[in-house]
Design an enzyme around this catalytic site. Structure first.
Site, mmCIF file in Angstrom:
data_model
loop_
_atom_site.group_PDB
_atom_site.id
_atom_site.type_symbol
_atom_site.label_atom_id
_atom_site.label_comp_id
_atom_site.label_asym_id
_atom_site.label_seq_id
_atom_site.Cartn_x
_atom_site.Cartn_y
_atom_site.Cartn_z
ATOM 1 N N ASP A 255 0.871 -1.177 0.000
ATOM 2 C CA ASP A 255 0.000 0.000 0.000
ATOM 3 C C ASP A 255 0.910 1.228 0.000
ATOM 4 O O ASP A 255 2.112 1.099 -0.275
ATOM 5 C CB ASP A 255 -0.961 -0.066 1.203
ATOM 6 C CG ASP A 255 -2.299 0.617 0.905
ATOM 7 O OD1 ASP A 255 -2.281 1.708 0.302
ATOM 8 O OD2 ASP A 255 -3.355 0.065 1.280
ATOM 9 N N ASP A 256 0.354 2.404 0.301
ATOM 10 C CA ASP A 256 1.157 3.622 0.201
ATOM 11 C C ASP A 256 2.428 3.527 1.056
ATOM 12 O O ASP A 256 2.377 3.098 2.207
ATOM 13 C CB ASP A 256 0.331 4.822 0.663
ATOM 14 C CG ASP A 256 -0.967 4.954 -0.135
ATOM 15 O OD1 ASP A 256 -0.943 4.753 -1.367
ATOM 16 O OD2 ASP A 256 -2.017 5.250 0.480
#
Ligand SMILES: *[C@@H]1O[C@H](CO)[C@@H](O)[C@H](O)[C@H]1NC(C)=O
Ligand SMILES: *[C@@H]1O[C@H](CO)[C@@H](O)[C@H](O)[C@H]1NC(C)=O
Ligand SMILES: *[C@@H]1O[C@H](CO)[C@@H](O)[C@H](O)[C@H]1NC(C)=O
Ligand SMILES: *[C@@H]1O[C@H](CO)[C@@H](O)[C@H](O)[C@H]1NC(C)=O
Ligand SMILES: *[C@@H]1O[C@H](CO)[C@@H](O)[C@H](O)[C@H]1NC(C)=O
Ligand SMILES: *[C@@H]1O[C@H](CO)[C@@H](O)[C@H](O)[C@H]1NC(C)=O
Ligand SMILES: *[C@@H]1O[C@H](CO)[C@@H](O)[C@H](O)[C@H]1NC(C)=O
Length: 468
Positions: A255-256
């Site tokens: 994810d980020d």
């Protein structure tokens, strides 16, 4: 005098023998006895996890050893503080809590391993600025290393490892058998003067490092690794926090790499605590399905004065992405990005006004986010599919966008519409390929602004400390 000479001599000899024994024992216990490290504060008192019954065999639970060590060392908070050394070994543990004026130090060959026994992860109330758990509406599990209401706490090491053994939790997330929100690897709440540095963090059940409702935070030299298809394994999530420095981190995740947040819809608006005065520099990110730095999507308490400089992304979906939605309220403003080196990106610039994802149907459809003053300059990118996708909100445009000195080289088969812009306003200068009509080029060349002052957190000097 003469009669005293034999006892003097024998105590002298015993003294020499004991020095030799002590030196010998130091040597046999390995070089971890005295390691130099840098921290916001050094400690007067020191203990080793094994003093509290810790067993580093990778099988025995150390939850009680960690908790009793830290509770014991907490008594030195007003007397010079204390450090707990985690020596070489594999230290299986459930969640435990930190204390103030305290350092947790991991030797380079120490591995803290997250237990898969769920009874070792106590449940906490949901975060007030979120109102709901992110995975399930019930409570949420306490992070592996948790701290609340702390002053002056350090988690560091000589690149020691914390492994969350996330696959158990990712499976439960994927097969939809979670009835409670997954734990994070490290979470610090309502705290001031925090350092997290010089560690390798692996396989968090969900987000890795989550400072929330906190201030004066230094995060540096972390290596964070999770499989690129693991769910919600954000690297670092500064959330409703002030005066934060993140530097020299290497993050590969599902994810980020960094996600800046400040609460979710009506709960975040009510709590009203922004993330501000944040600097992120010299990050290297790999995240094929997410952003190098995301602002949002939970941004209802506001995000302002974020500075990102000299960051690098490889095989990452987008660079600095704004994510928001109708119902969020709040703002994202005064964002300054200078120096990005990007390779193999789906998007260089991405803003999304229709992210959706609400805690419950009780959000206010009139709560529109205000996005203003977003500055990017000095960007080189290679092997890019789309230069930009900038989707503002109809009737609530994203304004004050400035982009200067950008050179984007496209993939072999680039998309025809390189700049897809709706509901945005701003200007560009010296940008290749040429931007959309909503971001016209000014007649005279200009540089987008970047603050010249320093944040207070940038002038905090670390001290040289020792483990013994
Ligand atoms: C850790 O802190 C949380 C929140 O204050 C608390 O609920 C929990 O009981 C603490 N755990 C221990 C072992 O003290
Ligand atoms: C921690 O600080 C918050 C915010 O100041 C406060 O509401 C809460 O009661 C404190 N918790 C503890 C355990 O002291
Ligand atoms: C820390 O360990 C990781 C994993 O082994 C390694 O990739 C990284 O280079 C190390 N970092 C430092 C500063 O030694
Ligand atoms: C879901 O995953 C968990 C963790 O691996 C496993 O224990 C459980 O049996 C799985 N449940 C189903 C229904 O597949
Ligand atoms: C969640 O599920 C576990 C079993 O997997 C059960 O013991 C627990 O009571 C459930 N909790 C809630 C809040 O439903
Ligand atoms: C360029 O990007 C494409 C995806 O668009 C990827 O498949 C390819 O491996 C990349 N090429 C290089 C040289 O990295
Ligand atoms: C441009 O963006 C809009 C959303 O604002 C999207 O619906 C559309 O498909 C995009 N066009 C292209 C050609 O990618």
């Amino acid at each position: 005098m003469k009669s005293q000479s034999p006892p003097l001599r024998s105590s002298y000899i015993i003294g020499i023998i004991s020095i030799v024994v002590i030196l010998g024992s130091v040597e046999s216990r390995g070089s971890w006895e005295k390691v130099e490290y840098s921290a916001i504060n050094c400690r007067k008192h020191s203990a080793v996890l094994t003093d509290f019954g810790g067993i580093g065999d990778g099988k025995t639970s150390n939850t009680k050893a960690f908790q009793s060590a830290i509770t014991h060392l907490g008594q030195y908070a007003s007397n010079g503080g204390a450090q707990l050394i985690v020596p070489p070994g594999k230290w299986l543990t459930g969640s435990f809590n930190l204390t103030s004026h305290f350092t947790l130090f991991l030797h380079k060959d120490a591995v803290i391993v997250g237990s898969q026994d769920e009874s070792e992860w106590p449940e906490l109330p949901v975060l007030p600025s979120y109102g709901k758990g992110r995975d399930a509406p019930n409570g949420r599990l306490s992070s592996l290393i948790f701290g609340t209401n702390l002053t002056d706490a350090v988690i560091t090491g000589n690149n020691g490892t914390i492994d969350g053994q996330g696959s158990h939790w990712w499976d439960k997330f994927r097969n939809d058998t979670l009835n409670v929100t997954r734990p994070y690897l490290i979470e610090i709440m309502y705290s001031d003067q925090i350092q997290i540095s010089d560690l390798t963090l692996l396989n968090s059940p969900s987000w890795f490092v989550h400072p929330i409702y906190s201030s004066n935070i230094i995060i540096q030299k972390l290596t964070i690794v999770a499989p690129v298809d693991s769910p919600n394994t954000d690297g670092i999530n500064p959330d409703s926090s002030t005066n934060v420095k993140i530097e020299d981190c290497y993050i590969v995740s599902g994810d980020d790499c960094i996600a800046v947040k400040s609460g979710w819809d009506q709960y975040g608006i009510k709590f009203g605590m922004p993330t501000q005065h944040l600097i992120i520099r010299r990050l290297t990110c790999v995240s094929p399905d997410s952003a190098m730095i995301a602002l949002g999507s939970e941004m209802s308490g506001g995000i302002q004065d974020v500075r990102a400089e000299n960051n690098c992304a490889i095989n990452t979906q987008s660079a600095v992405r704004i994510k928001t939605a109708v119902g969020r309220g709040g703002y994202v403003k005064d964002i300054f990005v200078k120096g990005m080196d990007l390779t193999t990106m789906k998007y260089v610039f991405w803003m999304t006004g229709s992210y959706g994802s609400h805690p419950d149907p009780g959000f206010d459809p009139k709560a529109l986010p205000k996005i203003n003053g977003i500055n990017y300059r000095d960007v080189v990118a290679d092997n890019v599919t789309y230069s930009a996708r900038l989707d503002g909100i109809s009737g609530d445009p994203f304004t004050g966008i400035c982009i200067s000195d950008v050179n984007i080289k496209l993939t072999e088969k680039p998309k025809k519409l390189q700049w897809n812009c709706t509901d945005v306003e701003g200007f560009t200068s010296n940008v290749t390929p040429k931007a959309c009509d909503l971001l016209p080029e000014k007649e005279q060349k200009f540089d987008c602004p970047y603050p010249e002052d320093k944040l207070p957190i940038e002038s905090v000097q670390l001290k040289t400390c020792y483990t013994a």
